[in-house]
Structures are given as C-alpha cells and as structure tokens.
Write a protein that holds these residues in place. Sequence first.
Motif, PDB file in Angstrom:
ATOM      1  N   ALA A 152       0.928  -1.170  -0.168  1.00  2.14           N
ATOM      2  CA  ALA A 152       0.131   0.079   0.065  1.00  2.14           C
ATOM      3  C   ALA A 152       0.857   1.373  -0.100  1.00  2.14           C
ATOM      4  O   ALA A 152       0.162   2.236  -0.535  1.00  2.14           O
ATOM      5  N   LYS A 153       2.211   1.142   0.353  1.00  3.50           N
ATOM      6  CA  LYS A 153       3.231   2.334   0.527  1.00  3.50           C
ATOM      7  C   LYS A 153       3.159   2.994  -0.748  1.00  3.50           C
ATOM      8  O   LYS A 153       3.297   4.489  -0.752  1.00  3.50           O
ATOM      9  N   PHE A 154       3.182   2.493  -2.042  1.00  2.00           N
ATOM     10  CA  PHE A 154       3.130   3.303  -3.158  1.00  2.00           C
ATOM     11  C   PHE A 154       1.881   3.572  -3.960  1.00  2.00           C
ATOM     12  O   PHE A 154       1.719   3.854  -5.069  1.00  2.00           O
ATOM     13  N   ASN A 155       0.774   3.321  -3.287  1.00  5.75           N
ATOM     14  CA  ASN A 155      -0.413   3.446  -3.776  1.00  5.75           C
ATOM     15  C   ASN A 155      -0.840   2.681  -5.150  1.00  5.75           C
ATOM     16  O   ASN A 155      -0.812   3.532  -6.316  1.00  5.75           O
ATOM     17  N   PRO A 156      -0.785   1.413  -5.066  1.00  5.94           N
ATOM     18  CA  PRO A 156      -0.993   0.650  -6.300  1.00  5.94           C
ATOM     19  C   PRO A 156      -2.195   1.058  -7.049  1.00  5.94           C
ATOM     20  O   PRO A 156      -3.137   1.007  -6.598  1.00  5.94           O
TER      21      PRO A 156
END
Length: 592
Positions: A96-100
């Motif tokens: 979720a860190k890179f807003n997939p």
Amino acid sequence: MISQLSWKVGGQQGEGIESTGEIFSIAMNRMGYYLYGYRHFSSRIKGGHTNNKIRVSTKPVQAISDVLDMLVAFDQETIDVNAPELREGGVIIADAKFNPVLPEGIQSVRLLAVPLTQIADELGTSLMKNMVSIGATSAILGIPVEGYRNIVEDMFLRKGEKVVELNMQAITRGAQFVNELTGGQLPEFQLEPADGNKRLFMIGNDAIALGCLTAGVRFMPAYPITPASEIMEYLIKKLPKFGGTVIQTEDEIAAITMAIGASYGGVRTLTASAGPGLSLMMEAIGLAGMTEMPVVIVDTQRGGPSTGLPTKQEQSDVNAMINGTHGEIPKVVMAPTSVEECFYDAVEAFNIAEEYQVPVILITDLALSLGKQTVEPLDYKRVEIRRGKLLAGQELPETEAGAMFQRYQVTEDGVSPRVIPGQKYGLHHVTGVEHDQTGKPSESPTNRKAQMDKRLRKLDVLPSKFPTPVRINGEGVESDVLLVSINSVGGTVEEARTRLEADGLKVNHAQIRLLHPFPVEAIKPYVDQAKKIIVVENNATGQIANLVKLNVGCADRLENVVKYDGNPFLPNEIYTQVKGLIKDGDVQRVSQ
C-alpha cells in the motif's frame, strides 16, 4: 480446488525478492508439492526490476507456467511489467506504500493493497516486508502460519529467538490483514493436497557441484562469473571437508591451466564458467586435447556475444563448444536436460574424461543452471567411478636404461596408458607440440599421422556407450512431428508436446543429451520417420538445427522455432508456433 498455482514476487533488486521466493518455495516443497522456479534479475548489485516466478503443482513440472495466478508487488513497476501475465480472476498483493493501481486494460484482476512496509516498520524494520507478504499469500491459499516456523528457525535462529519471533509476527500480521480484507481464504486458490513426500528442491548448479563431489573431485580452480558462480560457491563450502580445495584464479586462462596441471597429477578436477570465460580457455582446451589430459569444464550458457545479457537465458555457445580451439582434437560435449540429470551427468563427465583422456564440456543454460526444480531423492547406488587406463598405484614394468614410458602409445582403441608424476618407471615427456609415443617432440609425417589418428579414433564408440545420448518421448518411431531440444527447453517442449497430441497429432520429442560426438544412430530412425522436424532453441541462428542437418540431413523437412530475447520459452509459445508451422498437407492428422 486447483491442481497447480503460478505465483510471482517482484520489486527492485536488493529488496529481498529472492529470499521471499525461497521461503515460499521451501514451505510448498516441505508440504510435498512439485515446484519449478525461474528468477528474472538484472546484471547489477542493486536496483532494476527483478522477479521470481514459482510454479506449484501436485504433479511433476519442468517449465514455468504460461499464465500467472498471483502476483506480489513491492512497487508499481512490478505491476506494470507483470500484470499482463495474470489470468482472469488473478490476484495482486501490492504494498500500500506506493498507492498501487492496475494498468490500463487490465480487468478481472483483484488488487489487494496491503501495508507490507508499514507492518514491517511497526515490528522494527522494513526489511521484514517480505515476511509480511508471505503471510498475505498464505492467507489467500489457506496455509497455516505455523507451517513457516521451522523454515524461519532454519534461517534466523542463529541470530536469536527474538529475531525468529519477529519474523513469525510479520507473517502472522500479514495473514491477519488479508483475512480481514477478504474474509478468509479465496476458494478459487485452494490447492489440492500434496502427497507429503520429501523431495529435494535445488538449482542445476548445486546439482552439478554435488555430482562433482560425489565423483571424487578434490580441486576446482575458477573465476566467478554469472551464471556459473554457484558451483564454485557450493564447492568452497564442501570440498575442504573432503580434503579438497577451491582456488579463485585471476582469470579463466589460469583456471583451465591449473585444472590441466591438477589432472596431470592424478586429481579429478573441474572448472566452470560461461561463454566469455570459455572463449579465454580455448587455447588451453587444445593443450588438454594434445596432451590427452582428462579435464571437465562446465559451460553455463547465457546471452552473448561479449558481456551480452549476463543474467538472461540463451543457448548460443553450441558451435563454440563443439568447434572451438584451433586444430583438431577429440572432445565431448554433454547436455543434461534437468536438474536431476545435472547430478548424474556431472559424475559421468569425469568417467568419460578419464576413460577417453579428453576434455569434457558439460553444457547447461541459465534456466537450468539457476532455475530451481523439484528433484526426487538421488540414488547414490547409481554412481560408479571409472578411471580408465590410469595406472596410479600399480607397479610398472621396468624400462631399459635411457628408455621412457610410452605415455602416448599407439593403441587400437586410441587410449594410451596413463601414469602420474613420480611413478616408478613412468618417466615421460609432456608437451603441447606434436610428439612420439614417449612424448618427445617429433615432426615426422608418419608419426604425426599415427598420433592424430590415435587421438581422433578414441571417441568412435562413445555414442553407442553413452547413457541415453538422445531421450525420446513419445510412442513408436513414426511421427507427424519430431520436436528437438536441449537443456532446459526440453521440459517446456514436453508440455507443448502433450497439448499437440491432444489436438490429434502424433508427436515425438528428441532431447539431445550428447551434442558431440553427435549420436547419429540414436536419432536417425526418428528423423527418417518424421513428416516434419522442428528444432526449438534459444538462439538466433539455429545452431542446434544446423547440427542436426549437418549430421543427419533432413534439411527439406526441418523447421526452426527460435527465441533470443533473453527470456525462456513458455509452453504456449512453442505450441502456437509449432501449430503455425504445420501447414495443410505437411502432416496427416491422426484420428483422435
């Protein structure tokens, strides 16, 4: 329930992609599933997209899957590059860190944004995000988290119980998050139970190294190079336990000449490299041929020429390994087709090298060298050590005063008696120039012809004595299509063959295991009785196809399927291209 699953993890090199795949694979292997893995990685230490694709099945598999069921993505690039492989209904577990986001055009795929890095940071280090992803995967597959404890202990117990528990917490929390997100295991990803039997799971390089150790190797000089280095690394750890050693040389020229010197001393020895290193060895391989010194050389093929594609798949060294070195010498080129064969063929390579007193090249490719496969427990009772006409330890007849031992005696089978330095009455000369029977330099035309003929006839009988020079899969000699392959391509071709037969074609598959001297008699009946021959290979110029045409003919019926973009074949690529080559009238379909 499903009988097989294709799973892939991807991200930037250095993010723990390999270890993530390793943990998942070990868990599935210990449950008794069959596995086949292929790692795509960049030729750099850190950075650049890398992925590890694992195929899990209840039945033996020897190829990567056409499609992908589940993708674990540590960055958006992984989704962009690999999402097209996903089947309808496939799943992406993304950090979720890179807003997939899903790429444009990708539909019917479920994207699960899981805070892999956040959970890992909360436990103390972002490095554990790979463990969180293992937990997330397990939740979808319905694998109990505790099933990973033994694996985690094997990997981290040396760092203390606290590290073990932190990693187990990471797996547990990853599973908990996905269970809450999806409501539990997704039924469409439930694998049929495995048989629970214990099997090995190893790369071809490790199998070769173990085979060398079993064959009695006690010395390995080598220079590190991808994709051969694992052979060296394995033996660095193991050889000292058996009184042997590994020397990292300054280059490949030093490696091969050290190996020749050790062989002269009676020691079983090998060196291993890839295309660029083998090019440097060519002059010395000629020396081994002229001095009739047994030596084993492993060539792990990769993309060329020059530095080329050092971490990618290719089969373009065939011509060089057969025809390389100046002049004419007897030489053997072997080509195992599976990780299991890598072990047994490594042992046989040393027997052949000593029985015929020739250089033996064991040729693999990157997918076979570094691809990880399930291997049935090895049968050490099959191993035998044959040292040919080596007279070490034997009492030699006394020679007349001033006379020398006839090390290069002209014999009917072309193989001369061999001694080691210091053996009483074994004094002889060794040189790279043409020589007489005692090794003394000679330019006599009569002697030259006698020694050349002697050397060249020693391999006349090898194709008939070699264990399975060509493995034929199929029924009967006649076929609509004869598929031909070497090395790792064989497993992929075999899967395509079963699909072609399901379409009503009679298809045989010839896996060539002895490239030189070419086993004409073993393959010729199948070539003669095939309506069409299609050679499948990872190079641009059809080197294996040309080898078949040179030795067997059939040019009018032979077609080529080639791939040289650095990636291994997929079963469907072969199936589709072979179907495209079968035109109306080329073959007659058999009744289904």
